[in-house]
Design a protein around this motif. Structure first.
Motif, mmCIF file in Angstrom:
data_model
loop_
_atom_site.group_PDB
_atom_site.id
_atom_site.type_symbol
_atom_site.label_atom_id
_atom_site.label_comp_id
_atom_site.label_asym_id
_atom_site.label_seq_id
_atom_site.Cartn_x
_atom_site.Cartn_y
_atom_site.Cartn_z
ATOM 1 N N LEU A 26 16.717 8.912 31.477
ATOM 2 C CA LEU A 26 15.403 8.717 32.087
ATOM 3 C C LEU A 26 15.360 7.494 32.994
ATOM 4 C CD1 LEU A 26 12.921 9.493 29.171
ATOM 5 C CD2 LEU A 26 13.744 10.993 30.987
ATOM 6 N N ILE A 27 16.196 6.529 32.718
ATOM 7 C CA ILE A 27 16.136 5.264 33.458
ATOM 8 C C ILE A 27 17.517 4.914 33.994
ATOM 9 C CG2 ILE A 27 15.823 2.775 33.182
ATOM 10 C CD1 ILE A 27 13.550 3.255 31.444
ATOM 11 N N ASN A 28 17.608 4.639 35.287
ATOM 12 C CA ASN A 28 18.882 4.185 35.838
ATOM 13 C C ASN A 28 18.898 2.667 35.814
ATOM 14 O OD1 ASN A 28 19.539 6.836 36.471
ATOM 15 N ND2 ASN A 28 18.526 6.706 38.455
HETATM 16 C C1 LIG Z 1 18.613 8.179 38.477
HETATM 17 O O1 LIG Z 1 19.653 8.444 39.412
HETATM 18 C C2 LIG Z 1 19.840 9.810 39.686
HETATM 19 C C3 LIG Z 1 21.088 9.965 40.574
HETATM 20 O O2 LIG Z 1 21.129 8.971 41.555
HETATM 21 C C4 LIG Z 1 18.583 10.375 40.327
HETATM 22 O O3 LIG Z 1 18.741 11.750 40.572
HETATM 23 C C5 LIG Z 1 17.431 10.173 39.351
HETATM 24 O O4 LIG Z 1 16.227 10.620 39.923
HETATM 25 C C6 LIG Z 1 17.289 8.720 38.963
HETATM 26 N N1 LIG Z 1 16.296 8.608 37.904
HETATM 27 C C7 LIG Z 1 15.337 7.684 37.902
HETATM 28 C C8 LIG Z 1 14.387 7.722 36.765
HETATM 29 O O5 LIG Z 1 15.236 6.850 38.766
#
Ligand SMILES: *[C@@H]1O[C@H](CO)[C@@H](O)[C@H](O)[C@H]1NC(C)=O
Ligand SMILES: Cc1cc2nc3c(=O)[nH]c(=O)nc-3n(C[C@H](O)[C@H](O)[C@H](O)COP(=O)(O)OP(=O)(O)OC[C@H]3O[C@@H](n4cnc5c(N)ncnc54)[C@H](O)[C@@H]3O)c2cc1C
Ligand SMILES: *[C@@H]1O[C@H](CO)[C@@H](O)[C@H](O)[C@H]1NC(C)=O
Ligand SMILES: *[C@@H]1O[C@H](CO)[C@@H](O)[C@H](O)[C@H]1NC(C)=O
Ligand SMILES: *[C@@H]1O[C@H](CO)[C@@H](O)[C@H](O)[C@H]1NC(C)=O
Ligand SMILES: *[C@@H]1O[C@H](CO)[C@@H](O)[C@H](O)[C@H]1NC(C)=O
Ligand SMILES: *[C@@H]1O[C@H](CO)[C@@H](O)[C@H](O)[C@H]1NC(C)=O
Ligand SMILES: *[C@@H]1O[C@H](CO)[C@@H](O)[C@H](O)[C@H]1NC(C)=O
Length: 587
Positions: free
Chosen positions: A107-109
């Motif tokens: 959920l979190i990057n």
């Molecule tokens: C996290 O990274 C992925 C791949 O770059 C992306 O598709 C996704 O929307 C991101 N998620 C968030 C919560 O930012």
């Protein structure tokens, strides 16, 4: 090498015989931990089946943009993938140990930090024959290393992982066969024999192929010849035939002394006791099961009922009354369902209500009639309910039903739960039902209180309450097993759960405290009853009574005889002593 291992065994047995109750194991970071060459020797002895375990998400720490990581991300929630690796558990908190971890948060990057083993074993034995188990047990004893047994990694008390341990991994024991005339002594009966690693979906598919039925759980990826039957085992056939443990005709198990034993109703002495104990007395406690023979039954048609509704305004103050009345409605028809041998799972949260139940019949009209009280409830609350979807369909077998409905399994998060058996006497009349429903719904609001920390962090706070309706109720089996005696007196098993996606040190304790408290209203209402340890709270109070009931003293006697050095110890399993096992520090 085999000779050396066996010789070492004798010495260690003599040395540790007096220290059975307390176990301080060797850790990976200590000098007692065997050097690489010794592990390489073990691998040779094992014919190459020793695995150096790496956490499943490791590629995402070393190369976050690589294709290997992309593959992990795609499969992180997929149990068909994760049950096939010893570097993964279904709930991430049982891979992690405090802040030591190798999780990814879908959920979190964010920054990932350092990948570490957490509570995963550094080495695993990929068991394909019983001699692998014997060698692993002897090796672990010789070097004073904790043993842990894993099949699929579903265990909800984290019993299939332990830090600094040698993992005995039975996932690859996939043999499955059908015998129309399986014999113990002179009597013959149809039976399935399953390697310990066979998962429910594989056994259901196989049973269909020979036009028979096999009992199992509702979850397709649980291992039915591993932890499921060993804990008791409830599922769609429970009301018809009883618990999973009661279907077991024979078990092959390597006991802590390294002996491969065949246990069945002809066993005598300690093996007779052990045959009783392994059927309900818990996984990871008595040795390593390699194979289980289950009773086979004729092919059984089922009618499926499935329904779900969203709640229009979850925060409205009528929602709690709606949920309470939902539970009351289900409870008031439970004795009818029991008469029909129906198995149900119902879910609720302030956001939605849903349920499925399976009735073992071809008579769709009969089943439609059972739904009438639920429809009445829907129409009473029609202003608060939306997205009504209801399905009633007949299937020729449980397997055909199973593959027709969505396979909603999602893992790859941290999860804890609590649970309680609901005795039949609370279904006696509208007054007992309303007391029970109130306690049950109150528990949800304890777990997810308004403004709780869960609402501010990446939690999956709306995980619904699950009501398992059915169990082995009203079945006619007279088989005596070690499963909790309370199963005979209950209609429901209720579970409260919480999940979260980011591992921070405080979260596990925080969530665990709330989810544990959720079961308190039902605990107070049902003194002397307990719960199902395969679906339970890691901090369950009075766990001996709660998990094993009156069977505990007899189980403990058998445990002392079969495992005098306490080599097979699992969290709150038979013989477990708080603080005695040095590998428990991750809890
Ligand atoms: C996290 O990274 C992925 C791949 O770059 C992306 O598709 C996704 O929307 C991101 N998620 C968030 C919560 O930012
Ligand atoms: C999503 C989900 C749905 C579930 N649904 C049901 C259900 O419908 N009915 C039900 O009754 N339960 C259900 N359960 C609970 C399930 O029965 C337990 O999690 C069970 O312990 C899983 O057994 P396993 O072998 O698959 O898992 P594992 O985690 O691999 O093992 C579980 C326990 O058994 C021990 N063990 C595993 N293999 C062996 C072996 N070969 N020899 C000795 N010990 C072994 C392990 O050490 C551990 O203590 C469900 C669990 C989950 C997570
Ligand atoms: C064990 O041996 C096999 C076969 O030689 C090898 O593939 C595997 O990597 C070895 N395991 C360990 C832990 O070294
Ligand atoms: C385990 O052993 C089986 C059978 O030899 C093999 O197919 C499988 O790839 C092995 N698994 C791992 C993770 O090494
Ligand atoms: C199972 O039943 C079907 C339909 O009656 C039949 O066609 C099939 O041959 C049977 N299979 C076995 C293995 O008996
Ligand atoms: C719900 O709230 C309304 C006003 O906001 C109040 O009048 C009513 O008594 C409340 N009902 C319950 C069940 O608390
Ligand atoms: C819900 O769906 C069922 C079956 O389709 C229908 O009979 C019933 O009237 C619906 N109830 C409500 C409240 O919409
Ligand atoms: C309901 O059942 C309980 C438990 O059997 C009993 O004590 C109580 O008197 C009953 N109440 C009514 C109203 O029948």
């Amino acid at each position: 090498m085999v000779y050396l291992l066996l010789q070492g065994l004798q010495l260690i047995v003599a040395a540790t015989a007096t220290t059975a109750s307390k176990h301080t194991y060797c850790k990976l970071t200590q000098s007692c931990w065997p050097p690489k060459e010794i592990w390489a020797d073990l691998n040779t002895t094992l014919g190459g089946s020793l695995i150096l375990v790496t956490p499943v998400a490791e590629p995402c720490y070393t190369d976050p943009t690589g294709t290997q990581c992309a593959n992990i991300v795609n499969n992180y929630e997929n149990p068909y993938f994760t049950t096939g690796t010893p570097g993964s558990r279904e709930y991430l908190n049982f891979e992690s140990c405090g802040t030591e971890q190798c999780q990814i948060d879908l959920l979190i990057n964010g920054t990932l930090g350092t990948c570490s083993l957490g509570r995963l074993s550094p080495y695993a034995v990929n068991v394909t024959k019983s001699s692998h188990i014997q060698l692993a047990i002897n090796f672990a004893r010789m070097y004073n290393i904790k043993i842990v047994v894993e099949n699929t990694g579903h265990d909800l008390l984290g019993r299939s992982s332990a830090p600094d341990s040698l993992l005995i991994w039975t996932h690859s024991l996939k043999a499955i066969s059908y015998s129309p005339k399986f014999r113990i002594g002179i009597s013959a009966t149809p039976a399935f024999t399953l390697g310990a690693g066979v998962q429910a979906f594989e056994s259901y598919t196989f049973a269909d192929s020979v036009n028979m039925s096999i009992t199992g759980g509702n979850c397709p990826t649980v291992g039915i010849a591993g932890g499921w039957f060993a804990g008791g085992g409830h599922g769609p056939f429970g009301p018809l035939y009883g618990l999973g443990a009661e279907q077991v005709l024979q078990v092959k198990i390597v006991t802590p002394d390294g002996i491969l034993r065949t246990l069945n109703s002809n066993s005598v002495g300690i093996e007779n006791d052990l045959f009783w104990a392994v059927r309900g007395g818990g996984g990871g406690t008595w040795g390593v099961v390699t194979e289980v023979t289950f009773q086979a039954y004729p092919k059984q048609p089922f009618v499926l009922v499935s329904f779900s509704n969203n709640i229009v305004n979850p925060s409205d103050n009528s929602t709690k009354a709606l949920l309470t009345e939902f539970v009351e409605t289900l409870a008031s028809i439970q004795s009818t369902f029991a008469g029909l041998k129906a198995f149900g799972e119902y879910y609720f949260s302030p956001f939605s209500i849903a349920g499925i139940y399976y009735v073992p019949t071809e008579d769709t009209v009969l089943v439609e009639n059972t739904f009438a009280p639920i429809l009445k409830f829907f129409s009473k609350w029609e202003n608060q309910l939306t997205g009504n979807s209801t399905t009633i369909v007949a299937f020729p077998s449980f397997n055909s039903l199973r593959i027709a409905i969505p396979d909603n399994q999602i893992y790859g998060f941290n999860g804890v739960l609590s649970s309680r058996f609901i005795p039949k006497n609370l279904f006696a009349n509208s007054s007992t039902i309303s007391t029970m429903a109130k306690a049950l719904v109150d528990g949800y609001y304890i777990n997810v209180p308004d403004g709780s920390p869960q609402s501010q962090i990446p939690a999956i706070a709306s995980i619904p309450v699950t009501i398992n309706a059915g169990g082995p109720l009203d079945h006619t089996s007279t088989t005596d097993t070690a499963s909790h005696p309370a199963w005979k007196d209950i209609y429901w098993l209720v579970t409260y759960a919480t999940g979260w996606t980011k591992n921070l040190a405080d979260y596990a304790e925080l969530f665990s405290t709330d989810v544990s408290a959720a079961a308190n209203p039902l605990r107070e209402l049902t003194p002397g009853f307990g719960t199902y340890f395969n679906e339970a709270d890691i901090s369950e109070p009075n766990w001996q009574e709660s998990f094993f009931g009156s069977n505990y003293p007899k189980l403990l006697e058998i445990k002392k005889e079969i495992d005098p050095h306490g080599q097979f110890s699992v969290w709150k399993g038979v013989g477990w002593v708080s603080g005695a096992d040095s590998s428990d520090y991750c809890y």
